[in-house]
Every structure is written in C-alpha cells, then in structure tokens.
Design a protein around this motif. Sequence first.
Motif, mmCIF file in Angstrom:
data_model
loop_
_atom_site.group_PDB
_atom_site.id
_atom_site.type_symbol
_atom_site.label_atom_id
_atom_site.label_comp_id
_atom_site.label_asym_id
_atom_site.label_seq_id
_atom_site.Cartn_x
_atom_site.Cartn_y
_atom_site.Cartn_z
ATOM 1 N N ARG A 112 0.856 -1.200 0.000
ATOM 2 C CA ARG A 112 0.000 0.000 0.000
ATOM 3 C C ARG A 112 0.881 1.235 0.000
ATOM 4 O O ARG A 112 2.013 1.206 0.502
ATOM 5 N N SER A 142 -5.283 3.641 1.363
ATOM 6 C CA SER A 142 -6.013 2.509 0.812
ATOM 7 C C SER A 142 -5.755 2.380 -0.682
ATOM 8 O O SER A 142 -5.609 3.383 -1.391
ATOM 9 N N ASN A 143 -5.697 1.127 -1.147
ATOM 10 C CA ASN A 143 -5.615 0.878 -2.580
ATOM 11 C C ASN A 143 -6.988 0.895 -3.238
ATOM 12 O O ASN A 143 -7.087 0.883 -4.466
ATOM 13 N N ARG A 145 -10.103 2.736 -1.684
ATOM 14 C CA ARG A 145 -10.872 3.964 -1.474
ATOM 15 C C ARG A 145 -10.144 5.167 -2.062
ATOM 16 O O ARG A 145 -8.901 5.219 -2.053
ATOM 17 N N GLU A 151 -6.701 12.207 5.502
ATOM 18 C CA GLU A 151 -5.546 11.337 5.700
ATOM 19 C C GLU A 151 -4.250 12.150 5.728
ATOM 20 O O GLU A 151 -3.321 11.822 6.464
#
Length: 405
Positions: A112, A142-143, A145, A151
């Motif tokens: 990720r 995330s891969n 979302r 973030e």
Amino acid sequence: MRFYEHEAKDLLARHGVPLPQRRVALTPEDAATATSDLGGPVVLKSQVLSGGRMKAGGVRFADTPEEAAEAAEAILAIEINGLQPMGVLVEERGEVEQEYYAAVTWDAAVRRPVVIFSDMGGIDIEEVAEQHPEHLSRTHLSNLRPFSDFEAKLAVSRTGVTGNELNRLSRIVGALVQVFLAYDLTLAEINPIGRLAGGAFVALDSHVDMEEEARGTHARLLAGLGIPDEDTRQARPPTEFEIAGAQVDAADTRGVAGRVVEFGGNLGLIIGAGGGSLTLFDAVRGAGGDPANYCEIGGNPSVAKAAALTKLVMSKPGVEKIAVMMNVVSNTRVDIMARGVIKGVIEAGRDPAEAIAIFRIPGSWEDEGVKILERYGVEYVDRSVSMHEAAQRAVEKAAAGTGGG
C-alpha cells in the motif's frame, strides 16, 4: 525513472504546491539574468540525477547577479557521483524558520502507499527515524478507497503539529499525494518544506521517481517536460549504447528489446522472460561474471529485431562473448531468436561458435532452433539445465576466452 529537481517542481506546481520563484540556467550568464529577474538573494543548485549535491559543492548562494554567475560557473564544472549537471536551478532565497519532511512511497511489506511526515526536515529521514522516532509518522493509504484530505491531516497531526500550521502543511501533503497517484510514481518527496520568516510555506527541494512502465501512459507529460523516449533516466543520463538500444526497440513494434543498461564488463547478455531476466543477471554476477550490459528481450521479436540487438551488444567495446538466456517461454519462437542472434553476430564480424557462450531459450519451435544453432556450432541447453547452471557455464566460457581462448 528519475526527474531533475526543476522537473519535479513543475509537477508539484501543477497541483498547487507552493514553490519559490525559480529559473533554470544553462550558463553563468543565464544565472546572472535569472538572479536579476528574481530581484533578490538566490540559491543555485546543480541539476543532476544524484544526491550529495551540497557536500560536493553543487549548492551555492548569491546576493547579486555577479555572484550568481560566479557560483553557476563553479557548479557547472563540478561532477557529482560521476554526473555532469545539465544546468543550474536558480531559486529565490528566503529566511527559513523551520523545516519539515514529507514523502509518499510504496510500502512493499503491506503493498500500500504510505505517507511519511516529519517536523524535522532538511536532514536524512533515516536519521530522524532512528534518533527521533516521535517526530515521524507513517500513514498508509487505501488501494481501494479514494484519497481523502483527512488522511493528509492525520499524517501531519501525528507529529504534534496543530492549528494553522497543521492546515497549511496538510494541504501541501495532500497535494503531494495527488502528484504521487496522478503520475504513477514510486516516490514523491519534499525535503524540506520550509516555513519562512514571513509565514509562508514552500517546497524548497523535491525528489520524484516514476514507475518505468508508466512512461507510455504519461508520454504527453514527459514530452511536455522535454524528456525524450530514449532518455531512460536510470539515475544518470543515458549512454550512447543505451540510446541505441532504445532505438532498436522503437524501430520495430514486434516483441520487446528494451531496458538496455550499459555496464563495463566483457560478457554481453541477451536475456528475457520478465523477472527471469533479473534472475539471470544476478546469476551471472553471482557466478563471478562481469556483465557488459543488462537488457530484456521477449514477446516474440522479429529476426531483424533480435539481430539488431545482438549486433549492438556484440559491437560494444570489450565484449568477448554473449550469453543468450531466457526462462521457459511460450510465445517466443526459439528458431526466430536463433536466426536473429546468429545474424547479429555475423553482422558484427564474429564467428557464432566462438562468440555465443551459451544459448538457453526453452519454448516453441525449439527443435527447429536447435538445428539452426547446431549448424553454426553454438552450444544449446534446454530446460533441464537451470538458469543458474547456464549462467555458470557462460561465465566459465567468458573466463576461458579472456585467458587466451
């Protein structure tokens, strides 16, 4: 592939990252003009695809156009890690009150992307991680979302940054993530982000690497940055040999003969089958061999393409023998590869029986390929001989040839 600093900053600018005013200078006169245009103190930085610029004298400061010209002249004469600068980045200089670090890269362990942030920038991030771990955060993305600005704020806040400083830095980190995702990068780094005396936050230095396989996807972007197809950007400008290799691949759409990288050894390599080529290269070095090059060939290339690549490798000064090796392949015809390789060796003025140390390509039309190789006295080994064994034999033959064979 790597980008020069000025190119990396062009990418950052497209996504709203605040940057100092800057110019690229190719001559001392250009540097003087740029300093005059910027109208104040400047920093001049060597544009090379290498780190260690400050220690090597590739970063200097100037207050006047005359000083800038002198600094640029000195920088352009400095070779850094074997590389000559393509120019000098002349950038306005302000008083920096604090420095921060931000990067986005891939975490291979968890597969990720990860955002790395520190409120201690301007130094090696490894040193911060070892000596001041509380000043560094790692935030995985995330891969699946879509990326959220929250973030980025989370990554910054984990180091204790708050208030207006948190908001300003979060916007920069969020933009850096967007750059990373938009251009299929393997690394997007700003070190440092500077908080200036007037309160502004700017990206003072940047390092960007793109996944090599993404070049086709971003061909228009690279063309806009002035990066030609043959410029492989493998931490240094391409050699004439590497440019010629790229031209061989571009001249014929059938199959692949790419990723040509020059080394200084005496054993030429024509290798393929995806990860098998890396395995074979490492096997040659592990057996004590000295590769003259790395390259990949596969995808069922034409006779002409295989011949052109072979002739290029055979014609490289210092190459005494070549090893032609692949893992088990299904779509590359052995007979076509055999015809192409032998044709290239002959066109290079060499005897195939002497020049080809070993030929190992298990695949379709194998029997026909073996007959062609036998006709020219070339040793062929099938899949019963492992890639490591084949590499060992090639190295032994190259050593025997060097010793007077």
